[in-house]
Scaffold this active site. Structure first.
Site, mmCIF file in Angstrom:
data_model
loop_
_atom_site.group_PDB
_atom_site.id
_atom_site.type_symbol
_atom_site.label_atom_id
_atom_site.label_comp_id
_atom_site.label_asym_id
_atom_site.label_seq_id
_atom_site.Cartn_x
_atom_site.Cartn_y
_atom_site.Cartn_z
ATOM 1 N N SER A 51 -5.725 -4.318 3.041
ATOM 2 C CA SER A 51 -5.014 -5.465 2.480
ATOM 3 C C SER A 51 -6.019 -6.508 2.019
ATOM 4 O O SER A 51 -7.186 -6.481 2.420
ATOM 5 C CB SER A 51 -4.095 -6.081 3.541
ATOM 6 O OG SER A 51 -4.888 -6.648 4.574
ATOM 7 N N ASP A 86 -4.139 -2.249 -0.593
ATOM 8 C CA ASP A 86 -2.743 -2.387 -0.173
ATOM 9 C C ASP A 86 -2.219 -3.763 -0.606
ATOM 10 O O ASP A 86 -2.859 -4.776 -0.346
ATOM 11 C CB ASP A 86 -2.684 -2.238 1.356
ATOM 12 C CG ASP A 86 -1.271 -2.137 1.883
ATOM 13 O OD1 ASP A 86 -0.369 -1.737 1.115
ATOM 14 O OD2 ASP A 86 -1.072 -2.443 3.084
ATOM 15 N N ASP A 108 1.200 -5.236 -6.330
ATOM 16 C CA ASP A 108 2.465 -5.710 -5.779
ATOM 17 C C ASP A 108 2.952 -6.904 -6.597
ATOM 18 O O ASP A 108 2.593 -8.045 -6.325
ATOM 19 C CB ASP A 108 2.281 -6.085 -4.304
ATOM 20 C CG ASP A 108 3.571 -6.612 -3.684
ATOM 21 O OD1 ASP A 108 4.588 -6.718 -4.406
ATOM 22 O OD2 ASP A 108 3.570 -6.921 -2.480
ATOM 23 N N HIS A 180 8.300 -4.981 7.104
ATOM 24 C CA HIS A 180 6.900 -5.014 7.547
ATOM 25 C C HIS A 180 6.832 -5.585 8.966
ATOM 26 O O HIS A 180 7.607 -6.463 9.315
ATOM 27 C CB HIS A 180 6.057 -5.907 6.626
ATOM 28 C CG HIS A 180 5.740 -5.265 5.311
ATOM 29 N ND1 HIS A 180 6.347 -5.628 4.139
ATOM 30 C CD2 HIS A 180 4.876 -4.276 5.000
ATOM 31 C CE1 HIS A 180 5.854 -4.895 3.148
ATOM 32 N NE2 HIS A 180 4.969 -4.052 3.640
ATOM 33 N N GLY A 181 5.913 -5.083 9.766
ATOM 34 C CA GLY A 181 5.751 -5.601 11.126
ATOM 35 C C GLY A 181 6.792 -5.009 12.050
ATOM 36 O O GLY A 181 7.299 -3.912 11.827
ATOM 37 N N HIS A 209 6.966 1.563 3.082
ATOM 38 C CA HIS A 209 6.159 0.532 3.748
ATOM 39 C C HIS A 209 6.813 0.199 5.081
ATOM 40 O O HIS A 209 7.974 0.505 5.296
ATOM 41 C CB HIS A 209 6.075 -0.723 2.868
ATOM 42 C CG HIS A 209 5.084 -0.580 1.749
ATOM 43 N ND1 HIS A 209 3.945 -1.329 1.663
ATOM 44 C CD2 HIS A 209 5.062 0.267 0.683
ATOM 45 C CE1 HIS A 209 3.257 -0.965 0.583
ATOM 46 N NE2 HIS A 209 3.914 -0.001 -0.035
ATOM 47 N N GLY A 210 6.057 -0.444 5.953
ATOM 48 C CA GLY A 210 6.630 -0.831 7.238
ATOM 49 C C GLY A 210 6.992 0.378 8.069
ATOM 50 O O GLY A 210 8.052 0.432 8.696
ATOM 51 N N ASN A 231 3.306 4.064 5.141
ATOM 52 C CA ASN A 231 2.299 3.064 5.500
ATOM 53 C C ASN A 231 2.463 2.617 6.947
ATOM 54 O O ASN A 231 3.550 2.217 7.354
ATOM 55 C CB ASN A 231 2.448 1.826 4.614
ATOM 56 C CG ASN A 231 2.046 2.078 3.183
ATOM 57 O OD1 ASN A 231 1.941 3.213 2.741
ATOM 58 N ND2 ASN A 231 1.810 1.001 2.453
ATOM 59 N N ASN A 233 0.591 0.173 9.953
ATOM 60 C CA ASN A 233 -0.420 -0.789 10.378
ATOM 61 C C ASN A 233 -0.118 -1.265 11.796
ATOM 62 O O ASN A 233 -0.893 -1.046 12.723
ATOM 63 C CB ASN A 233 -0.465 -1.970 9.387
ATOM 64 C CG ASN A 233 -1.670 -2.875 9.627
ATOM 65 O OD1 ASN A 233 -2.581 -2.530 10.360
ATOM 66 N ND2 ASN A 233 -1.674 -4.040 9.015
HETATM 67 ZN ZN LIG Z 1 3.509 -2.920 2.695
#
Ligand SMILES: [Zn+2]
Length: 289
Positions: A51, A86, A108, A180-181, A209-210, A231, A233
């Protein structure tokens, strides 16, 4: 031979084979080394996502490229490795990443007007062509509300996905109520009907994502419907933090030479490897290199 490959080939193979490539975000050298080692040990292709925040944290584009390229060489990594920007927030940051040696970028433009998103994505696609690099686009969100029910995640517009798919991108991130998260309480789950519509309309490999904390059965269903990249993280951050926390709480840092940063990091790196291997198996890309 270049250290990094574009994501195009491995993602198209994943789409055809109905599995997904893991995109793991990297945060430092330990993270990068742990992920490269487990990808190599399990013969799995992998995408290292970075990122803009992580790039600033580590020093800059050249630092990331130099460190990652060095690790690939020194650790004799032979599986396909993609170095991917990212959530590139601007055309300029995508260009900077590509010029520095990234093999893939995400533009993005979801925070822009749709016209500006298309314009920026088009510009990034043209620039990436010079480097044979791949491009991920993101369709805007129409908010997390559907039928009056707030889904707490983001949901993409199918028409926008179709338009973005026609301008030379390699894969597309489209909201299907993912977050996300950490997933909030009362989350309604992934919207499979929307995913199926987008997959059919766009014909492109899609990106989830997420990916941290979505129930396994939902991830598997999403992959069967056209998700070819997931994705992750937060999930790796959590196991890394838990391992280091356990190390410190047990007092290991205060005995012998336990304060050595290489010892402090060791359990965290092992935890990353273990979780990454589990996820590679879950996504179906374990051993697909
Ligand atoms: Zn993302």
């Amino acid at each position: 031979m270049s250290s990094f490959v574009s994501a195009t080939k491995i993602i198209n193979q994943a789409k055809a084979g109905k599995y997904a490539i893991a995109h793991f975000n990297i945060n430092n050298l330990e993270w990068t080394k742990a992920i490269l080692e487990i990808a190599q040990a399990t013969k799995s292709p992998v995408i290292l996502g970075v990122s803009e925040g992580a790039i600033k944290y580590m020093g800059g584009y050249d630092t990331i490229v130099g460190m990652t390229r060095g690790l690939v060489k020194d650790l004799n990594i032979t599986v396909p490795v993609v170095l991917h920007l990212d959530h590139g927030q601007s055309v300029a940051s995508c260009k900077a990443a590509l010029a520095a040696g990234f093999s893939s970028v995400m533009f993005d433009g979801s925070h822009l007007s749709f016209n500006d998103n298309v314009k920026g994505t088009t510009e990034v696609v043209a620039y990436a062509k010079k480097f044979n690099a791949s491009v991920e686009a993101e369709a805007g969100s129409i908010g997390g509300e559907e039928d009056g029910v707030i889904g707490l995640g983001e949901v993409a517009d199918v028409q926008e996905c179709l338009t973005l798919s026609k301008i030379g991108i390699d894969f597309l991130a489209a909201g299907i109520n993912n977050v996300h998260g950490k997933y909030p309480q009362g989350w309604q789950g992934l919207k499979f009907d929307i995913l199926a519509n987008i997959a059919q309309a766009s014909g492109k490999p899609l990106v989830l994502h997420g990916g941290s904390g979505i129930p396994k059965t939902q991830v598997e269903k999403a992959i069967s419907l056209g998700i070819s990249k997931v994705n992750v993280n937060t999930e790796l951050q959590e196991v890394f933090a838990a391992a280091i926390r356990a190390y410190i709480i047990s007092g290991k840092d205060q005995s012998d030479k336990g304060f050595d940063p290489r010892r402090i990091m060791k359990d965290g790196m092992e935890a990353i490897k273990q979780k990454a291997q589990e996820l590679l198996a879950e996504f179906g890309s374990l051993g697909k290199a």
